[in-house]
Design a protein around this motif. Structure first.
Motif, short mmCIF file in Angstrom:
data_model
loop_
_atom_site.label_atom_id
_atom_site.label_comp_id
_atom_site.label_asym_id
_atom_site.label_seq_id
_atom_site.Cartn_x
_atom_site.Cartn_y
_atom_site.Cartn_z
N GLN A 9 -3.04 2.93 -3.82
CA GLN A 9 -3.56 3.85 -3.07
C GLN A 9 -4.79 4.68 -3.84
O GLN A 9 -5.72 4.93 -3.32
CB GLN A 9 -2.40 4.97 -3.18
CG GLN A 9 -1.18 4.69 -2.11
CD GLN A 9 0.13 5.55 -1.98
OE1 GLN A 9 -0.37 6.63 -2.60
NE2 GLN A 9 1.19 4.78 -1.71
N GLN A 10 -4.79 4.30 -5.33
CA GLN A 10 -5.87 4.98 -5.97
C GLN A 10 -7.11 4.08 -5.83
O GLN A 10 -8.14 4.62 -6.03
CB GLN A 10 -5.35 5.04 -7.47
CG GLN A 10 -4.27 6.09 -7.62
CD GLN A 10 -3.79 6.06 -9.24
OE1 GLN A 10 -4.14 5.09 -10.02
NE2 GLN A 10 -2.99 7.06 -9.76
N HIS A 59 -3.49 6.16 1.39
CA HIS A 59 -2.27 6.80 0.95
C HIS A 59 -1.05 6.71 1.81
O HIS A 59 -1.32 6.28 3.23
CB HIS A 59 -2.53 8.23 0.43
CG HIS A 59 -3.32 8.27 -0.65
ND1 HIS A 59 -3.09 8.17 -2.12
CD2 HIS A 59 -4.80 8.64 -0.69
CE1 HIS A 59 -4.20 8.22 -2.78
NE2 HIS A 59 -5.36 8.52 -1.74
N SER A 60 -0.06 6.80 1.38
CA SER A 60 1.18 6.77 2.53
C SER A 60 1.15 7.50 3.70
O SER A 60 1.55 7.32 4.64
CB SER A 60 2.61 7.01 1.61
OG SER A 60 2.50 8.10 0.76
N GLN A 69 0.95 -1.23 0.02
CA GLN A 69 0.04 -0.17 0.14
C GLN A 69 0.71 1.23 -0.01
O GLN A 69 0.54 2.14 -0.67
CB GLN A 69 -0.81 0.13 1.16
CG GLN A 69 -1.94 0.84 1.19
CD GLN A 69 -2.89 0.45 -0.05
OE1 GLN A 69 -3.26 -0.60 -0.31
NE2 GLN A 69 -3.52 1.39 -0.97
N ARG A 70 1.97 1.26 0.75
CA ARG A 70 2.94 2.28 0.81
C ARG A 70 3.55 2.65 -0.53
O ARG A 70 3.95 3.83 -0.99
CB ARG A 70 3.77 2.12 1.92
CG ARG A 70 4.73 3.45 2.35
CD ARG A 70 5.60 3.11 3.39
NE ARG A 70 4.77 2.94 4.67
CZ ARG A 70 4.69 3.99 5.38
NH1 ARG A 70 4.69 5.31 4.82
NH2 ARG A 70 3.65 3.69 6.39
N ASN A 71 3.84 1.59 -1.35
CA ASN A 71 4.71 1.63 -2.56
C ASN A 71 3.95 1.69 -3.60
O ASN A 71 4.60 2.31 -4.88
CB ASN A 71 5.85 0.58 -2.53
CG ASN A 71 6.77 0.53 -1.23
OD1 ASN A 71 6.94 1.71 -0.66
ND2 ASN A 71 7.23 -0.55 -1.02
N SER A 72 2.93 1.37 -3.80
CA SER A 72 2.08 1.20 -4.98
C SER A 72 1.01 2.53 -5.11
O SER A 72 0.20 2.52 -4.39
CB SER A 72 1.25 -0.24 -5.13
OG SER A 72 0.49 -0.24 -6.23
N GLN A 73 1.53 3.13 -6.15
CA GLN A 73 0.81 4.33 -6.32
C GLN A 73 -0.83 3.87 -6.82
O GLN A 73 -1.73 4.24 -6.38
CB GLN A 73 1.11 5.45 -7.49
CG GLN A 73 0.18 6.62 -7.61
CD GLN A 73 0.98 7.59 -8.55
OE1 GLN A 73 2.06 7.31 -9.12
NE2 GLN A 73 0.32 8.50 -8.63
N ARG A 74 -0.90 2.82 -7.59
CA ARG A 74 -2.06 2.36 -8.05
C ARG A 74 -3.12 1.78 -6.86
O ARG A 74 -4.32 1.91 -6.79
CB ARG A 74 -2.05 1.14 -9.16
CG ARG A 74 -3.16 0.66 -9.74
CD ARG A 74 -4.28 1.69 -10.42
NE ARG A 74 -5.26 1.22 -10.98
CZ ARG A 74 -6.34 1.96 -10.83
NH1 ARG A 74 -6.19 3.21 -10.60
NH2 ARG A 74 -7.37 1.62 -11.48
#
Length: 339
Positions: free
Chosen positions: A212-213, A218-219, A205-210
Motif C-alpha cells: 500500500q505504501q 489502500h484497503s 494489496q489488501r493485506n500488505s501495508q508495504r
C-alpha cells in the motif's frame, strides 16, 4: 599457547571476531592465564582454520558449528544437508537474477528512473513472488510491456479515486460508478482473463501495508471501488425491477459482496484441474454457488428471481469484469444441472 591477539594476527582477523566466536560457542579458548586472558592451543588454531574454510564456502556460523560438533552424524548426512542448503541458495540467486533482469529491461525502455523508484519496483516484485505461484509470476513477466504501458493509466486512476474519496463522493454516484468501471477495465487489461491472478494481487494489496505504501492503493480504496462497482452493476438492473425490488437486490448484493471472489477462485481451480462435474468437490461447489446466488439476488421471491434472470440474459455487462467467462459459466451451469 597463543594469546587472542596472536591468534587473530596469525589468522588474519580481528580480536573482536574471535570474541564473537567465543560467545557463540564456536571457538572457545582451551585455557586462561592467571590474569584471565584467553589462551588458545594448536588444536584451537586448527579448528579456527576449519571455520575459515567452511565460511569461505558460503556456510553460516550456525551451520559451521553444527558441522564441527556433529561427530556422531555420518559424513553423507552432513554433505546432503549442505547440498540442500546450496540448492536453496542457488534458487534464491536465480530469483534475484530474474528480478534484476526485469528491472534492467525496464531501465532500457526508459520506464525506470534513477532514485528510489527502481528499489520500490524491486520490493513489489518480491512481495508478489511471496503470494503467486511460479506460473503466475511467469504470466506477469510475459505481459511486462503491457504493464509498463498501463502504469501511467494506473497512476492517474489511483489519483482520481483518492480525490473522490477525500471529497466524500458517494459510492452510488455517477462519478463513483464511472471510476469503478474504469478500475475494473484496467484490472482486466492488466491481467487479461486470469481472474485468479487478479484476486491474488488484490488480496496482496489488501493485506500488505508495504504494498500500500509503494503504490498508494489502500484497503479503504479497494472497499470503495468494490462497493461502487456493485452500484454500477445494480444500475443495469434498474429498468427490469420496481424501486422496492431494486432496493432489496442492492441490500442483498452489498451484504454478500465479499463472498463471491473465493467461490469463483474455487470454481476456477476445479475447472483447471479437470475435475468431473459429478465429483463430490464440484457438487459441493455447485451447492454453494446456488445458495449464494439465491441469497445475494432474490431469496424466496420467485417474481424477483424471474426478473433477475431475465436481466442477466439481456445485459451481458452484468457478468463483465466479475472473474466469470463463458467457459467457467458453462462449467458451473453443467455442475448445477447435475444437482
Amino acid at each position: 599457547m597463543l594469546k587472542v591477539g596472536e591468534l587473530a594476527l596469525r589468522a588474519g582477523m580481528t580480536v573482536r571476531t574471535l570474541h564473537h566466536y567465543d560467545s557463540l560457542g564456536l571457538l572457545s579458548p582451551s585455557a586462561r592465564s592467571s590474569s584471565g586472558n584467553r589462551l588458545y592451543s594448536e588444536a584451537d588454531a586448527t579448528r579456527l582454520s576449519r571455520i575459515q574454510l567452511l565460511k569461505q564456502n558460503g556456510h553460516s556460523l550456525g551451520q559451521i558449528k553444527q558441522m564441527l560438533e556433529a561427530g556422531s552424524q555420518p559424513p553423507r548426512t552432513l554433505i546432503s544437508q549442505q547440498l540442500d542448503s546450496l540448492a536453496a541458495q542457488q534458487r534464491h540467486i536465480e530469483k534475484l537474477r530474474v528480478r534484476l533482469l526485469r528491472l534492467n529491461q525496464k531501465a532500457g525502455k526508459g520506464t525506470l528512473h534513477l532514485g528510489s523508484d527502481w528499489i520500490g519496483t524491486l520490493e513489489m516484485l518480491v512481495l508478489q513472488e511471496e503470494v503467486l505461484s511460479e506460473s503466475e509470476v511467469a504470466a506477469l513477466q510475459a505481459i511486462e510491456d503491457r504493464l509498463d504501458n498501463l502504469e501511467p493509466s494506473w497512476e492517474a486512476l489511483v489519483s482520481d479515486v483518492q480525490s473522490a474519496i477525500t471529497a466524500q463522493v458517494s459510492e452510488n454516484s455517477l462519478c463513483a460508478r464511472t471510476l469503478a468501471w474504469r478500475w475494473m477495465r484496467l484490472v482486466h487489461l492488466t491481467v487479461g482473463e486470469d481472474a485468479e491472478l487478479a484476486f491474488k494481487l488484490t488480496l496482496l494489496q489488501r493485506n500488505s501495508q508495504r504494498a500500500q505504501q509503494l503504490n498508494y492503493i489502500h484497503s479503504d480504496m479497494l472497499d470503495w471501488i468494490m462497493v461502487s462497482f456493485t452500484y454500477a452493476r445494480l444500475a443495469l438492473f434498474s429498468t427490469y425491477l420496481t424501486s422496492s425490488e431494486h432496493e432489496d437486490l442492492a441490500s442483498r448484493q452489498l451484504h454478500h459482496l465479499w463472498q463471491w471472489q473465493p467461490l469463483i477462485t474455487l470454481a476456477r481451480e476445479h475447472q483447471r484441474n479437470g475435475h468431473d462435474i459429478t465429483s463430490p468437490g464440484v457438487r459441493e461447489l455447485a451447492q454453494q454457488w446456488r445458495r449464494l446466488f439465491r441469497a445475494s439476488h432474490y431469496g424466496d421471491d420467485l417474481e424477483l428471481e424471474r426478473k433477475v434472470r431475465h436481466a442477466y440474459e439481456r445485459e451481458p455487462e452484468l457478468s463483465k469484469y466479475t472473474g466469470l467467462n463463458n467457459s467457467l459459466l458453462e462449467f458451473i451451469n453443467r455442475a448445477l444441472a447435475v444437482i
